[in-house]
Every structure is written in C-alpha cells, then in structure tokens.
Enzyme design. Sequence first.
Site, mmCIF file in Angstrom:
data_model
loop_
_atom_site.group_PDB
_atom_site.id
_atom_site.type_symbol
_atom_site.label_atom_id
_atom_site.label_comp_id
_atom_site.label_asym_id
_atom_site.label_seq_id
_atom_site.Cartn_x
_atom_site.Cartn_y
_atom_site.Cartn_z
ATOM 1 N N ASP A 56 79.977 2.323 -50.616
ATOM 2 C CA ASP A 56 79.817 3.522 -49.803
ATOM 3 C C ASP A 56 80.819 3.608 -48.664
ATOM 4 O O ASP A 56 81.134 2.620 -48.011
ATOM 5 C CB ASP A 56 78.391 3.582 -49.240
ATOM 6 C CG ASP A 56 77.386 3.917 -50.332
ATOM 7 O OD1 ASP A 56 77.600 4.942 -51.003
ATOM 8 O OD2 ASP A 56 76.433 3.155 -50.527
ATOM 9 N N GLU A 64 68.598 12.219 -56.208
ATOM 10 C CA GLU A 64 68.765 10.766 -56.121
ATOM 11 C C GLU A 64 68.280 10.325 -54.757
ATOM 12 O O GLU A 64 68.827 10.756 -53.744
ATOM 13 C CB GLU A 64 70.254 10.388 -56.160
ATOM 14 C CG GLU A 64 70.927 10.368 -57.476
ATOM 15 C CD GLU A 64 72.414 10.015 -57.273
ATOM 16 O OE1 GLU A 64 72.768 9.318 -56.316
ATOM 17 O OE2 GLU A 64 73.210 10.483 -58.093
#
Lengths: 397, 267
Positions: B61, B50
């Site tokens: 995140d 990814e």
Amino acid sequence: MTTVDDLAGHFGPYGGRFVPEALIGALEELDAIRIKAQTDPTFLAELAELHRTYTGRPSIITEAKRFAEHAGGARILLKREDLNHTGSHKINNVLGQALLTKRMGKKRIIAETGAGQHGVASATAAALMGLECVVYMGEEDTKRQSLNVARMKLLGAEVVPVMSGSRTLKDAINEAMRDWVTNVETTHYLLGTVAGPHPFPSMVRDFHKIIGEESREQVLALTGRLPDAVLACVGGGSNAIGIFHRFISDPSVRLIGLEAAGDGVETGRHAASISGGSPGVLHGNRTYVLQDANGQTIESHSISAGLDYPGVGPEHAYLHDIGRAEYRGITDAQAMHAFALLSKTEGIIPAIETAHALAGAMQVGNELGKDAIILINLSGRGDKDVQTAAQYFGIPL
Amino acid sequence: MTTPLDDLFVKTRAENRAALIAYIPAGFPSIEGCKKVIQAFVDGGVDAIEIGFPYSDPVMDGPTIQAAADQSLAQGTGAKEVFEALKVATDAGVAAVVMTYWNPIEKYGVEKFAQSISDNGGSGVITPDLTIEESASWKEAVEKIGINPIYVVAPSTTDSRLPQVTSRCSGFVYAASLMGVTGTRTSVSSGAPDLVARIRTTTKLPIAVGLGVSTREQAKGVAGYADGVIVGSAFIKAILDAPDEATGLTAVKELASQLALGVREGR
C-alpha cells in the site's frame, strides 16, 4: 545436520515466501543466480579476492583475558568482525549481493538499515562497484545514528528517512519493499539480514557463514579443540547465523543467541522475538514475531538500533524449536555494562548490538566455569555508538 | 454453490458492463464512520465492496491507504470490527469481500477466518501477500467453507506461472495494473490491457483491475477490457481531504456514482 532449508526456503514451518505476486519473478531470478554463483569458480574467486584485498579477511581472533575475569574465568575468544572494512560483519553479505546485482544487469540497489551498519556497507559496495544506492532508514534511527547517515552520504548514497509506523528498522524494510515492488526491473533489494522472503535467509546466511568457517579453524589451531559455546547477538540474526552455521553439525558446541530484552522481556518493552514473541508472518517469511491478538506487529524497543526489530530470521526460529540453539534476552542495562567493561578491560569499544553477546558471555562463562572456551562474534565496532553511550553514561559531549 | 460475488458477475456480464468494486478499510475514518461510507458506496451504485483489514506493515500500500490504516488501528480496529463492517455491507445487499495481508488470518485461525467470512455473508477474501506456494491451508479452508479465494497477479507474473495462480482463484482474478503500490495515478498503466489479455488465456473467471483507478474516465477505459474496476485510494483521499465527515460522505457517494457511470460506458 547440515543445511536445513528446502528448495522453497522453509526451515521446518518457518521461512517461505509471503510477498506480493509482483516480486515473485525477481525472487526467482535472484534464487537462480545465487545458486549458480555458489558453484561458479569465477564468482567465488572474485568474492574471495574482495574478502582478502578489500574487507581484510580472514578476520582475526583476539583472546580477551582481562574481560574473561568477569566471565567466570572462561577462555573468551573474540572473532573480530569489527575489524572488517566498514566496521562490522555486514560487508560479507553486501559484497556478495552486489556482485550478484551486477550479474543480474541491475544498476541500482536499495537497502534498509537500523544501526546504519548495513546501510554504510551497502553504500560502500555501491561506490566500489559503480551502482546507484538508496538507503531507507527509520527517522528515529537517523537521529540515533547520525554519524552513519553522514558516512552513507559521503559514500554517495541517498538516505531516505522513513516517517511511517514506528520510524525504525521494521518500517525501513516496509518502505524498501514498496520501492522494490515499483522498481524491481532495474533494482536489487540488498536485504541486510537473514530474514525476508526466500532466498534471502539462505543467501545472506551463505555469505556470512565464512565467519564460522574461519573461526572454527582458528579456535582449533589456537586451543586444539572446539569451543564449548558460540555466542552472538540476534536482531534479524545475520551475524549469529554466520558464526553458528559451521558449528550446527558439532553437537558438543552450544549455540547461544542473545536477543535485545530492552527494559526486560516481562515489561513488554523489548525486541526479543524468540524469547517474547510467537510464530507469525512478517516481511515475507514465517518466524517468531512480536504481535498482538490481531496479528498486528508490536513495536520493539532496544537501546541498540541494530537489534530493534520485532522479528528474527526463520532459521533461528527453527534452531530454537528443535533445541539446537538457545536464545536468551539481555537488557539494555546488561548490554551497556558489558559495553563499558570490554572497552575498559580490552581496549575494544564494541557496537551496542555486539555488547548483548558480551553480556551473554559473562553469564555463560560463570555457568560453565574456567575450563570452558567461549567463542563470541564481535560483530561490530562501537564508533557509531559513542554518542548514545556518552548519553547513557552521562559523559558530556 | 455460488457466492453473491459469483452471482454479481453473472449479472454484470448479462448487462454487458463491468462491475464497480470499492475499497474501504474497516474502522476508517472511524468504526461508525466506516459503516456510513459503506452506505454511501451503496447509495452511489457500487456493485461490490472490499473491506480492508488494516495492518501494521502494509507493504503493498501507498501513503493514502497507509494513513487510513494507521488511523483505523489507532482506534483499535481488529477482526471483530472487520467482520462487523463486512456484515453491514452484505446486509445492505451488495457482494462483499475482505482484503487482508496474511498474518491477521493466521493469527485469527485459518479455517475460523473463512468461517467468519461466510457467517457474515461475505463472498471471499483477497490476499495480496499470500503466494500460491504458501496457500495449502488456505485452499483447504476456503474449499471447505465455500468462499472465494482471490489472488493478485501482476504484470511481472510470467506466462508459465499465470495459470497456476488463476486456477487457485474463484470469484474473480485481481489484476494489479502496474508494478507498484496502491494509490491514485493520473493514468491507468498501459500494461493493464495486456495483462488482462494474458489472464484471459488461462481462465474463464471474471477479471477485475485495481491500482491507480480514480476517475469516471479511467473507469470507463478499464471497463472496456475488464470485468471489474477496483477503486480504493481515491475514496480514502476524498474522505481525508474533506473538512468534515458529512462532506466526505457526500464526496464518496458522488465519486461512486460517477464511477458507476464509467463502468457502464466502457463497451
């Protein structure tokens, strides 16, 4: 024209919901409960009672006759949201959402704050209703608004300085979203403006629309007619949508939002998302955003911590596109001039955020002339800004 | 038509094991350094990569990936660098996807973004903040270009909503193991097996589990019930903690090879 959002929270192409899947359940729960509350007499009575006995609503209208001499002689009417408990319009939304939090059975609220007004209001509501409160505030803003940090702590809230990104309101929202994703079962995110994912833009507007409803009646009673223009400062845009909303269906009333132009929109150092940005997605909704060619958010700049935000509520984006509202930039210097002027002509020290609307009124008053009636949302008081203003004007502390 | 990602899961299913999927933001630790990390992934036995599109406001995140994104953005990483990194990965013979928040796609051009994924050999895109309600233009683009749209589902996703989301996915379904942001955890959430089981009732697609996996033991555990194991923050931490680039790359390769063992030990 009345309410312009659809069931999924769209205002034309703007608004909607761009969030991690983890938050969908909480947003749907919130949407269901706020829609139910809108027609629940118990809820409405509870909120009205708080407005009357805690906030001090209805807020009054003050005619600013001496200030008006600097605004083309137009009649200048100030909607005094600064006289609300906690010193700004923010309390309207906070009390509403705090009541909803209790209905959802949640015990903890989190909030973001820029100038600290929403943080103080949230901490206040949490104290009143016995909720735990954590406020995320950009580290930069904790310095600019240290007095409000102390107020929040006195009210029993925890203030978390946010060290990521530009360390201002945008990053405080990011950090609050991360907290919410993690603690969504126990926690309500008490978002302080008409941005964020659906239902926040519609819900926060609905808690603030009382400003326009009251002032429309008050202006009619005082002057016998509708105002020619309604002005408010726009960061995220909660006080502006609050005073605009009741007037949207009055075509003769111009709606004018004043954005923070910082050093000037042309310099790139500003926070004027509509005047100087482009459509994009930020913090869960599609709206006008300050962004670069890769879609990265550009840091905003304004002397006013509460307007220092690189996005704007999606309903404003829509009102702009359809031409129902106008948006102009006011520089730091123009705002500070109006700040000093209102203080000296009317004995009212406004919040620096609000001073942007006052600077706008000086322009619009001169354009419309002395027969015009201009209604301004005096959204907050300037006590919190004394330090910034003293520095700006060279007053030794 | 199938993508390399589709083919990968056919292969790993035949081998009765889970696939190891590794995450790195483009431009981290530097534009060139990222390409070396990709090679270290490949050398360590990673099955798919990814490539993260670093973003200024990454609300999904935790601190580790935020730090990596900031470092990458400071070096001027944009769409061009993302697609370059994607091409490095696909040229090395592994299936690769891009993970990005929605705004960079919208700014680049929705169909053009899908086309650039395809042009660089990429299989698809993971979109952590694109809800299915807002995905009409994206659905049209990925179907036209023929790449995999990968949505994230969470433990809080209701049974009634799950099939709506998984039916929009191809390639795999990304199962977020816990309610929270990216980052290493001492243990993988006990909610993950339950979520994977709930997803299985809605789709035949492979299911990859992400959030909080960092060790061989954890990879082994997840491989017991999932088709893919996604590791991100642990690799970034290895790079951030290393005194120099060479040490960091060695650590990445070593961690990848340990995890590659883990995904083969789960069943």
